[in-house]
Structures are given as structure tokens and as C-alpha cells.
Design a protein around this motif. Structure first.
Motif, PDB file in Angstrom:
ATOM      1  N   VAL A 219      70.259  32.625 -72.564  1.00 21.93           N
ATOM      2  CA  VAL A 219      70.074  34.016 -72.173  1.00 21.93           C
ATOM      3  C   VAL A 219      71.267  34.869 -72.599  1.00 21.93           C
ATOM      4  CG1 VAL A 219      69.858  35.549 -70.192  1.00 21.93           C
ATOM      5  CG2 VAL A 219      68.572  33.406 -70.260  1.00 21.93           C
ATOM      6  N   ALA A 220      72.455  34.321 -72.471  1.00 19.59           N
ATOM      7  CA  ALA A 220      73.659  35.082 -72.802  1.00 19.59           C
ATOM      8  C   ALA A 220      73.707  35.446 -74.283  1.00 19.59           C
ATOM      9  CB  ALA A 220      74.903  34.291 -72.417  1.00 19.59           C
ATOM     10  N   LYS A 221      73.103  34.605 -75.123  1.00 18.45           N
ATOM     11  CA  LYS A 221      73.140  34.839 -76.565  1.00 18.45           C
ATOM     12  C   LYS A 221      71.828  35.404 -77.102  1.00 18.45           C
ATOM     13  CE  LYS A 221      76.570  31.245 -77.487  1.00 18.45           C
ATOM     14  NZ  LYS A 221      76.885  30.019 -78.250  1.00 18.45           N
ATOM     15  N   ASN A 222      70.861  35.647 -76.223  1.00 19.18           N
ATOM     16  CA  ASN A 222      69.547  36.141 -76.667  1.00 19.18           C
ATOM     17  C   ASN A 222      68.987  35.274 -77.792  1.00 19.18           C
ATOM     18  OD1 ASN A 222      69.693  38.229 -74.849  1.00 19.18           O
ATOM     19  ND2 ASN A 222      69.409  39.854 -76.349  1.00 19.18           N
ATOM     20  N   THR A 223      69.102  33.973 -77.616  1.00 20.31           N
ATOM     21  CA  THR A 223      68.736  33.052 -78.688  1.00 20.31           C
ATOM     22  C   THR A 223      67.895  31.905 -78.143  1.00 20.31           C
ATOM     23  OG1 THR A 223      70.741  33.580 -79.934  1.00 20.31           O
ATOM     24  CG2 THR A 223      69.631  31.525 -80.488  1.00 20.31           C
TER      25      THR A 223
ATOM     26  N   VAL B   6      58.736  27.964 -74.513  1.00 19.13           N
ATOM     27  CA  VAL B   6      59.505  27.930 -73.272  1.00 19.13           C
ATOM     28  C   VAL B   6      59.263  29.239 -72.531  1.00 19.13           C
ATOM     29  CG1 VAL B   6      61.590  28.792 -74.457  1.00 19.13           C
ATOM     30  CG2 VAL B   6      61.814  27.573 -72.284  1.00 19.13           C
ATOM     31  N   SER B   7      59.135  29.142 -71.217  1.00 21.10           N
ATOM     32  CA  SER B   7      58.880  30.323 -70.401  1.00 21.10           C
ATOM     33  C   SER B   7      60.145  31.169 -70.248  1.00 21.10           C
ATOM     34  CB  SER B   7      58.363  29.906 -69.033  1.00 21.10           C
ATOM     35  OG  SER B   7      59.345  29.144 -68.345  1.00 21.10           O
ATOM     36  N   GLN B   8      59.980  32.320 -69.621  1.00 22.11           N
ATOM     37  CA  GLN B   8      61.092  33.264 -69.486  1.00 22.11           C
ATOM     38  C   GLN B   8      62.291  32.660 -68.761  1.00 22.11           C
ATOM     39  OE1 GLN B   8      57.914  33.997 -69.367  1.00 22.11           O
ATOM     40  NE2 GLN B   8      57.485  36.141 -69.797  1.00 22.11           N
ATOM     41  N   ASN B   9      62.031  31.868 -67.734  1.00 23.92           N
ATOM     42  CA  ASN B   9      63.134  31.296 -66.948  1.00 23.92           C
ATOM     43  C   ASN B   9      63.399  29.834 -67.290  1.00 23.92           C
ATOM     44  OD1 ASN B   9      60.960  29.984 -65.890  1.00 23.92           O
ATOM     45  ND2 ASN B   9      61.299  30.622 -63.759  1.00 23.92           N
ATOM     46  N   SER B  10      62.822  29.374 -68.409  1.00 22.12           N
ATOM     47  CA  SER B  10      62.960  27.980 -68.873  1.00 22.12           C
ATOM     48  C   SER B  10      62.367  26.980 -67.890  1.00 22.12           C
ATOM     49  CB  SER B  10      64.435  27.619 -69.133  1.00 22.12           C
ATOM     50  OG  SER B  10      64.977  28.433 -70.142  1.00 22.12           O
ATOM     51  N   GLY B  11      61.541  27.454 -66.971  1.00 24.44           N
ATOM     52  CA  GLY B  11      60.935  26.549 -66.008  1.00 24.44           C
ATOM     53  C   GLY B  11      59.757  25.777 -66.559  1.00 24.44           C
ATOM     54  N   ALA B  12      59.174  26.252 -67.628  1.00 22.51           N
ATOM     55  CA  ALA B  12      58.023  25.584 -68.235  1.00 22.51           C
ATOM     56  C   ALA B  12      58.251  25.451 -69.730  1.00 22.51           C
ATOM     57  CB  ALA B  12      56.744  26.362 -67.967  1.00 22.51           C
TER      58      ALA B  12
ATOM     59  N   PHE C 212      65.072  40.369 -73.903  1.00 23.08           N
ATOM     60  CA  PHE C 212      64.866  38.960 -74.239  1.00 23.08           C
ATOM     61  C   PHE C 212      64.309  38.190 -73.049  1.00 23.08           C
ATOM     62  CE2 PHE C 212      65.376  35.123 -76.505  1.00 23.08           C
ATOM     63  CZ  PHE C 212      66.025  34.195 -75.713  1.00 23.08           C
ATOM     64  N   ASN C 213      64.842  38.449 -71.867  1.00 25.88           N
ATOM     65  CA  ASN C 213      64.415  37.721 -70.676  1.00 25.88           C
ATOM     66  C   ASN C 213      62.969  38.010 -70.282  1.00 25.88           C
ATOM     67  OD1 ASN C 213      66.943  36.671 -70.580  1.00 25.88           O
ATOM     68  ND2 ASN C 213      67.630  37.882 -68.839  1.00 25.88           N
ATOM     69  N   SER C 214      62.399  39.067 -70.831  1.00 22.66           N
ATOM     70  CA  SER C 214      61.033  39.441 -70.482  1.00 22.66           C
ATOM     71  C   SER C 214      59.989  38.647 -71.245  1.00 22.66           C
ATOM     72  CB  SER C 214      60.813  40.929 -70.779  1.00 22.66           C
ATOM     73  OG  SER C 214      61.694  41.725 -70.025  1.00 22.66           O
ATOM     74  N   TYR C 215      60.413  37.906 -72.244  1.00 25.04           N
ATOM     75  CA  TYR C 215      59.466  37.238 -73.128  1.00 25.04           C
ATOM     76  C   TYR C 215      59.569  35.724 -73.054  1.00 25.04           C
ATOM     77  CZ  TYR C 215      58.709  41.772 -75.264  1.00 25.04           C
ATOM     78  OH  TYR C 215      58.381  43.091 -75.483  1.00 25.04           O
TER      79      TYR C 215
ATOM     80  N   GLY D 266      66.535  12.179 -89.844  1.00 26.93           N
ATOM     81  CA  GLY D 266      67.656  13.062 -89.578  1.00 26.93           C
ATOM     82  C   GLY D 266      67.318  14.151 -88.574  1.00 26.93           C
ATOM     83  N   SER D 267      68.241  15.106 -88.437  1.00 18.83           N
ATOM     84  CA  SER D 267      68.098  16.168 -87.444  1.00 18.83           C
ATOM     85  C   SER D 267      68.435  17.523 -88.050  1.00 18.83           C
ATOM     86  CB  SER D 267      69.037  15.920 -86.261  1.00 18.83           C
ATOM     87  OG  SER D 267      68.734  14.717 -85.588  1.00 18.83           O
ATOM     88  N   LEU D 268      67.827  18.543 -87.486  1.00 20.20           N
ATOM     89  CA  LEU D 268      68.156  19.925 -87.778  1.00 20.20           C
ATOM     90  C   LEU D 268      68.009  20.723 -86.486  1.00 20.20           C
ATOM     91  CD1 LEU D 268      66.247  20.700 -91.132  1.00 20.20           C
ATOM     92  CD2 LEU D 268      68.726  20.593 -90.840  1.00 20.20           C
ATOM     93  N   ARG D 269      68.746  21.821 -86.387  1.00 19.65           N
ATOM     94  CA  ARG D 269      68.581  22.724 -85.251  1.00 19.65           C
ATOM     95  C   ARG D 269      68.285  24.119 -85.768  1.00 19.65           C
ATOM     96  NH1 ARG D 269      72.568  24.618 -80.303  1.00 19.65           N
ATOM     97  NH2 ARG D 269      73.565  25.806 -81.990  1.00 19.65           N
ATOM     98  N   LEU D 270      67.165  24.636 -85.363  1.00 18.56           N
ATOM     99  CA  LEU D 270      66.784  25.991 -85.713  1.00 18.56           C
ATOM    100  C   LEU D 270      67.229  26.944 -84.607  1.00 18.56           C
ATOM    101  CD1 LEU D 270      63.148  25.472 -87.037  1.00 18.56           C
ATOM    102  CD2 LEU D 270      65.313  25.260 -88.263  1.00 18.56           C
ATOM    103  N   SER D 271      67.615  28.140 -85.011  1.00 21.82           N
ATOM    104  CA  SER D 271      67.981  29.187 -84.063  1.00 21.82           C
ATOM    105  C   SER D 271      67.136  30.420 -84.319  1.00 21.82           C
ATOM    106  CB  SER D 271      69.463  29.561 -84.221  1.00 21.82           C
ATOM    107  OG  SER D 271      70.294  28.456 -83.974  1.00 21.82           O
ATOM    108  N   CYS D 272      66.886  31.158 -83.261  1.00 19.28           N
ATOM    109  CA  CYS D 272      66.141  32.413 -83.377  1.00 19.28           C
ATOM    110  C   CYS D 272      66.857  33.439 -82.500  1.00 19.28           C
ATOM    111  CB  CYS D 272      64.701  32.238 -82.939  1.00 19.28           C
ATOM    112  SG  CYS D 272      63.756  33.780 -82.860  1.00 19.28           S
ATOM    113  N   ALA D 273      67.480  34.402 -83.138  1.00 20.10           N
ATOM    114  CA  ALA D 273      68.201  35.451 -82.425  1.00 20.10           C
ATOM    115  C   ALA D 273      67.276  36.638 -82.200  1.00 20.10           C
ATOM    116  CB  ALA D 273      69.423  35.874 -83.225  1.00 20.10           C
ATOM    117  N   ALA D 274      67.219  37.092 -80.965  1.00 17.46           N
ATOM    118  CA  ALA D 274      66.355  38.216 -80.605  1.00 17.46           C
ATOM    119  C   ALA D 274      67.190  39.456 -80.349  1.00 17.46           C
ATOM    120  CB  ALA D 274      65.544  37.868 -79.366  1.00 17.46           C
ATOM    121  N   SER D 275      66.717  40.567 -80.846  1.00 17.27           N
ATOM    122  CA  SER D 275      67.418  41.831 -80.624  1.00 17.27           C
ATOM    123  C   SER D 275      66.892  42.492 -79.360  1.00 17.27           C
ATOM    124  CB  SER D 275      67.207  42.766 -81.805  1.00 17.27           C
ATOM    125  OG  SER D 275      65.835  43.127 -81.881  1.00 17.27           O
TER     126      SER D 275
END
Length: 124
Positions: free
Chosen positions: A74-78, A51-57, A29-32, A16-25
């Protein structure tokens, strides 16, 4: 300071499948770079994906490569971890982490900030 809150864990059957989410305050967010780790009962916490800051890696452990996908909104900080074709050995507490570089998550000390963890249980 970054606060991380995971959600989406639970019980799934093998295959089966699951999707985990992690919301950042915060506004940084873009710095990490963001990552996921897991800890099974009686074992050390280990790297799962990052995943890198810009999702490039993106990096994955050999145990999950081809089955799990990390992404960030990025829009959802998630950051997400899509887990497909789950196996009983994926059972663990999953932790979200943030660090200054993706290589720190993949090969270094892990995260500078950690979430509280979410339980994933896969039944056979």
C-alpha cells in the motif's frame, strides 16, 4: 482514473524465478482490487491471480497455484507477482489490472484499468 505500469519481465530458464511489479498512479490504489492476466501468442488473455483491496482474499488460476504469489504494498502503490518454478508454458505477455472487486477480476469481465503489459519468456 488509474494508470498502471508493469515492469520486471524478461527471460528466465525453466525452474527459475521472476518478480513482476505494477505501479499504480493516483491516490485511490486502496480502492481497487488488483490482478494479473496473461496472453500467450495466438491465445486469449486469461486470469492469473488477484488480490482484494485489503489483501484478505487472493485467487490463483490452477495453472499457477503453488508457484506464483500475488501481493500488494500500500505504501508503494504497487502490486507484485512473484513467479517461481517457471515453466515454458508461462511464456506470455503479462498484464496488470485494477477493478472494483476481486471477484470481477477472478470471474467477471476483468479489469476496469489495464497496464501496457510486460513480456515474460521462459526457455526450456
Amino acid at each position: 482514473q488509474v494508470q498502471l505500469v508493469e515492469s520486471g519481465g524478461g527471460l528466465a530458464q525453466a525452474g527459475g524465478s521472476l518478480r513482476l511489479s505494477c505501479a499504480a498512479s493516483g491516490r485511490t490504489f486502496n480502492s481497487y482490487a488488483m490482478g494479473w492476466f496473461r496472453q500467450a501468442p495466438g491465445k486469449e488473455r486469461v486470469f492469473v491471480a488477484a488480490v482484494s483491496q485489503n489483501s484478505g482474499a487472493m485467487y490463483y488460476s490452477d495453472a499457477v497455484k503453488g508457484r506464483f504469489t500475488i501481493s500488494r504494498d500500500v505504501a508503494k502503490n504497487t502490486v507484485y507477482l512473484q513467479m517461481d518454478n517457471l515453466k515454458p508454458e508461462d511464456t506470455a505477455v503479462y498484464y496488470c489490472a485494477a477493478a472494483s472487486t476481486v471477484l470481477t477480476l477472478r470471474y467477471g469481465r476483468g479489469g476496469d484499468y489495464w497496464g501496457q503489459g510486460t513480456q515474460v519468456t521462459v526457455s526450456s
